[in-house]
Design a protein around this motif. Structure first.
Motif, mmCIF file in Angstrom:
data_model
loop_
_atom_site.group_PDB
_atom_site.id
_atom_site.type_symbol
_atom_site.label_atom_id
_atom_site.label_comp_id
_atom_site.label_asym_id
_atom_site.label_seq_id
_atom_site.Cartn_x
_atom_site.Cartn_y
_atom_site.Cartn_z
ATOM 1 N N PRO A 117 0.831 -1.224 0.000
ATOM 2 C CA PRO A 117 0.000 0.000 0.000
ATOM 3 C C PRO A 117 0.866 1.275 0.000
ATOM 4 N N VAL A 118 2.071 1.185 0.547
ATOM 5 C CA VAL A 118 2.991 2.343 0.547
ATOM 6 C C VAL A 118 3.423 2.663 -0.885
ATOM 7 N N LEU A 119 3.646 1.609 -1.674
ATOM 8 C CA LEU A 119 4.012 1.802 -3.094
ATOM 9 C C LEU A 119 2.944 2.622 -3.806
ATOM 10 N N LEU A 120 1.686 2.266 -3.527
ATOM 11 C CA LEU A 120 0.573 2.971 -4.176
ATOM 12 C C LEU A 120 0.501 4.416 -3.706
ATOM 13 N N ARG A 121 0.723 4.595 -2.418
ATOM 14 C CA ARG A 121 0.708 5.957 -1.870
ATOM 15 C C ARG A 121 1.781 6.823 -2.523
ATOM 16 N N HIS A 122 2.873 6.167 -2.944
ATOM 17 C CA HIS A 122 3.962 6.908 -3.590
ATOM 18 C C HIS A 122 3.877 6.862 -5.107
ATOM 19 N N GLY A 123 2.723 6.542 -5.649
ATOM 20 C CA GLY A 123 2.515 6.761 -7.075
ATOM 21 C C GLY A 123 2.519 5.549 -7.980
ATOM 22 N N TYR A 124 2.611 4.329 -7.438
ATOM 23 C CA TYR A 124 2.552 3.164 -8.321
ATOM 24 C C TYR A 124 1.099 2.878 -8.693
ATOM 25 N N THR A 125 0.825 2.762 -9.999
ATOM 26 C CA THR A 125 -0.566 2.540 -10.418
ATOM 27 C C THR A 125 -0.718 1.245 -11.223
ATOM 28 N N GLY A 126 0.370 0.495 -11.371
ATOM 29 C CA GLY A 126 0.350 -0.698 -12.231
ATOM 30 C C GLY A 126 -0.127 -1.945 -11.507
ATOM 31 N N PRO A 127 -0.007 -3.083 -12.200
ATOM 32 C CA PRO A 127 -0.494 -4.349 -11.627
ATOM 33 C C PRO A 127 0.466 -4.943 -10.590
ATOM 34 N N ILE A 128 -0.122 -5.705 -9.653
ATOM 35 C CA ILE A 128 0.649 -6.498 -8.690
ATOM 36 C C ILE A 128 0.251 -7.945 -8.958
ATOM 37 N N HIS A 129 1.180 -8.741 -9.451
ATOM 38 C CA HIS A 129 0.854 -10.111 -9.845
ATOM 39 C C HIS A 129 1.148 -11.074 -8.701
ATOM 40 N N ALA A 130 0.152 -11.928 -8.401
ATOM 41 C CA ALA A 130 0.308 -12.887 -7.303
ATOM 42 C C ALA A 130 -0.646 -14.048 -7.519
ATOM 43 N N LEU A 131 -0.385 -15.169 -6.837
ATOM 44 C CA LEU A 131 -1.323 -16.282 -6.895
ATOM 45 C C LEU A 131 -2.653 -15.840 -6.255
ATOM 46 N N PRO A 132 -3.783 -16.373 -6.717
ATOM 47 C CA PRO A 132 -5.081 -15.951 -6.157
ATOM 48 C C PRO A 132 -5.177 -16.117 -4.635
ATOM 49 N N ALA A 133 -4.567 -17.170 -4.084
ATOM 50 C CA ALA A 133 -4.628 -17.355 -2.619
ATOM 51 C C ALA A 133 -3.869 -16.228 -1.907
ATOM 52 N N SER A 134 -2.819 -15.730 -2.543
ATOM 53 C CA SER A 134 -2.062 -14.614 -1.945
ATOM 54 C C SER A 134 -2.916 -13.363 -1.892
ATOM 55 N N ARG A 135 -3.678 -13.155 -2.957
ATOM 56 C CA ARG A 135 -4.550 -11.985 -2.992
ATOM 57 C C ARG A 135 -5.566 -12.061 -1.841
ATOM 58 N N ALA A 136 -6.184 -13.243 -1.686
ATOM 59 C CA ALA A 136 -7.190 -13.411 -0.628
ATOM 60 C C ALA A 136 -6.566 -13.205 0.753
ATOM 61 N N LEU A 137 -5.375 -13.756 0.953
ATOM 62 C CA LEU A 137 -4.719 -13.614 2.261
ATOM 63 C C LEU A 137 -4.278 -12.171 2.501
ATOM 64 N N CYS A 138 -3.756 -11.528 1.438
ATOM 65 C CA CYS A 138 -3.313 -10.133 1.564
ATOM 66 C C CYS A 138 -4.465 -9.236 1.995
ATOM 67 N N GLU A 139 -5.628 -9.501 1.441
ATOM 68 C CA GLU A 139 -6.771 -8.667 1.789
ATOM 69 C C GLU A 139 -6.994 -8.701 3.308
#
Ligand SMILES: [Zn+2]
Length: 462
Positions: free
Chosen positions: A73-95
């Motif tokens: 989230p810090v990356l986004l706060r500093h201007g990153y707007t591109g994709p973050i690629h991860a396995l679907p389970a990682s996305r669910a856990l990250c949330e």
């Protein structure tokens, strides 16, 4: 074409994983984790990452643990707007994990303000996390994907659900980023896929100087502790991380019950976060080992001891303490630095029939370590408590490969150059020597950020 890799975290230390690969004018970031372990390390998370996030072409995430994902989230706060690629389970856990981290920061700041202290502003808030999750795009194990001129192939790391190692091909060169390599001795997840042939391997080295206790022996010790406690009739308190260790404990209890090695007893998971994480294990059965999938197909829930209850509200949590029945209570925090486990310890620590079962790393100076060391008068939430509980440590449940397993993992990649990351300098030094003895060139990847003096703590990243 030559490439450069600079590490803005996770080099010469075990947390803050963040590796920037540059080749042919393109930039790929591998992980953007939070620094953890000491106040000075945590404060590094407040700084800009050391490069311009807006200049990145893509981000890939090895797994959801906060020391790999906690600064996304810090990356986004500093201007990153591109994709973050991860396995679907990682996305669910990250949330779940990132939302929880944002909530804790907000609540800490609110409490400080209420008490008239100057509050640290949260590093990010829930809205930043929501945007981060929206920017995540799915990867599949074994399926290469082209990202801004880099060809990235994720492979199974067997560490937590969604965990991957990455083979990155660019300009005829092959690089591997290990992520965290799983403990092959354990049963819940598949064994890590060995490192593919590569020119350079960036390998984690958390346990580069240690071998774990054999898994079978660990389970036998675990069973013995439960049998002893059942005989005495008290509570078994298990301080545990919401992700991975809690499921490991539930799986072990359920397994021992099925094998009639212990008689069924009430088990409480007193952690709202662990309850959400549990759902992710159910949602992604393809992440589990063949053995566990087989078990599921015969109608068993591998993480469900016979008398399991998840408590969600604080009042439910208090009810467990009011009852006098023998029971296993699993609650956070895993390092006894806060959370509901402290309430249970206050309520039952003074009873000789209670068992405190330590299943994870306890930092020196912390409450858990003091209990292990035999301190019997401890302060919990500002109050002095005389401990009469039995304190036992179960080693061998680590989610990381040990020294021997790391060597097994990296062996097929010969004749690669190995760069050691994600470890304490002592552990890495040992591993470097071992690799040299096997005729492999290993170097310690330097840190591109200045680490605080106390940055080298003996915490084994979980
Ligand atoms: Zn990890």
């Amino acid at each position: 074409m030559s490439e450069t890799v600079r590490s803005f975290g996770g080099a010469m230390t075990v947390t803050g994983s963040c590796h920037l690969l540059e080749a042919g004018g393109r930039r790929l970031l591998v992980d953007c984790g939070a620094f953890q372990g000491s106040r000075a390390l945590f404060d590094l998370n407040r700084r800009t990452p050391g490069f311009d996030p807006a200049s990145l072409d893509a981000v890939i995430l090895t797994h959801a643990h906060l020391d790999h994902s906690g600064r996304l989230p810090v990356l986004l706060r500093h201007g990153y707007t591109g994709p973050i690629h991860a396995l679907p389970a990682s996305r669910a856990l990250c949330e779940h994990l990132l939302m929880d981290a944002a909530k804790i920061q907000r609540e800490d700041a609110e409490r400080d303000r209420r008490h008239g202290h100057t509050a640290d502003e949260p590093i990010y808030v829930e809205d930043d996390v929501a945007r981060t999750i929206e920017q995540m795009e799915p990867l599949s194990y074994g399926v290469p994907i082209e990202l801004a001129g880099f060809r990235v192939t994720p492979q199974v790391a067997g560490h937590i659900p969604g965990s991957a190692s990455f083979l990155v091909e660019a300009g005829g060169r092959r690089l591997v980023f290990s992520g965290d390599v799983g403990n092959a001795g354990k049963e819940i997840l598949p064994d890590p896929t060995p490192c593919p042939e590569a020119d350079v391997v960036f390998m984690e080295s958390t346990y580069g100087d240690r071998d774990h206790r054999p898994y079978a022996q660990t389970i036998e010790e675990f069973a013995q502790v439960l049998r002893d406690a059942q005989e005495r009739g008290g509570k078994i308190l298990v301080p545990s991380f919401a992700l991975e260790r809690t499921q490991e404990v539930l799986y072990t209890v359920a397994h021992l019950e099925r094998d009639h090695q212990i008689s069924p007893m009430p088990v409480y998971v007193d952690s709202p976060l662990a309850t959400k994480v549990e759902d992710v294990y159910d949602q992604f059965p393809e992440e589990l080992s063949d053995e566990l999938r087989l078990l599921r197909s015969t109608g068993h829930d591998p993480f469900h001891p016979k008398h399991l209850r998840f408590t969600r509200s604080v009042s439910e949590s208090k009810e467990i303490n009011a009852s006098s029945e023998a029971a296993i209570i699993i609650a956070g925090s895993g390092m006894l630095s806060g959370g509901r486990i402290l309430h249970h310890l206050m309520a039952h620590g003074g009873e000789p029939s209670t068992t405190v079962m330590i299943v994870g790393y306890q930092p020196s100076g912390g409450l858990g370590r003091r209990l292990i060391d035999g301190d019997r008068t401890v302060r919990i939430m500002g109050r002095e408590v005389t401990m009469r509980a039995r304190v036992v440590t179960i080693g061998g449940l680590s989610a990381h490969a040990d020294r021997a397993e790391l060597l097994d993992w990296v062996r097929p990649s010969a004749p690669a150059e190995v760069r050691l990351i994600h470890g304490e300098p002592t552990a890495m030094g040992h591993l470097q020597q071992t690799l040299a003895g096997l005729g492999r060139t290993a170097t310690l990847q330097p840190s591109a950020v200045r680490l605080p003096e106390d940055g080298h703590h003996d915490e084994a990243g979980e």
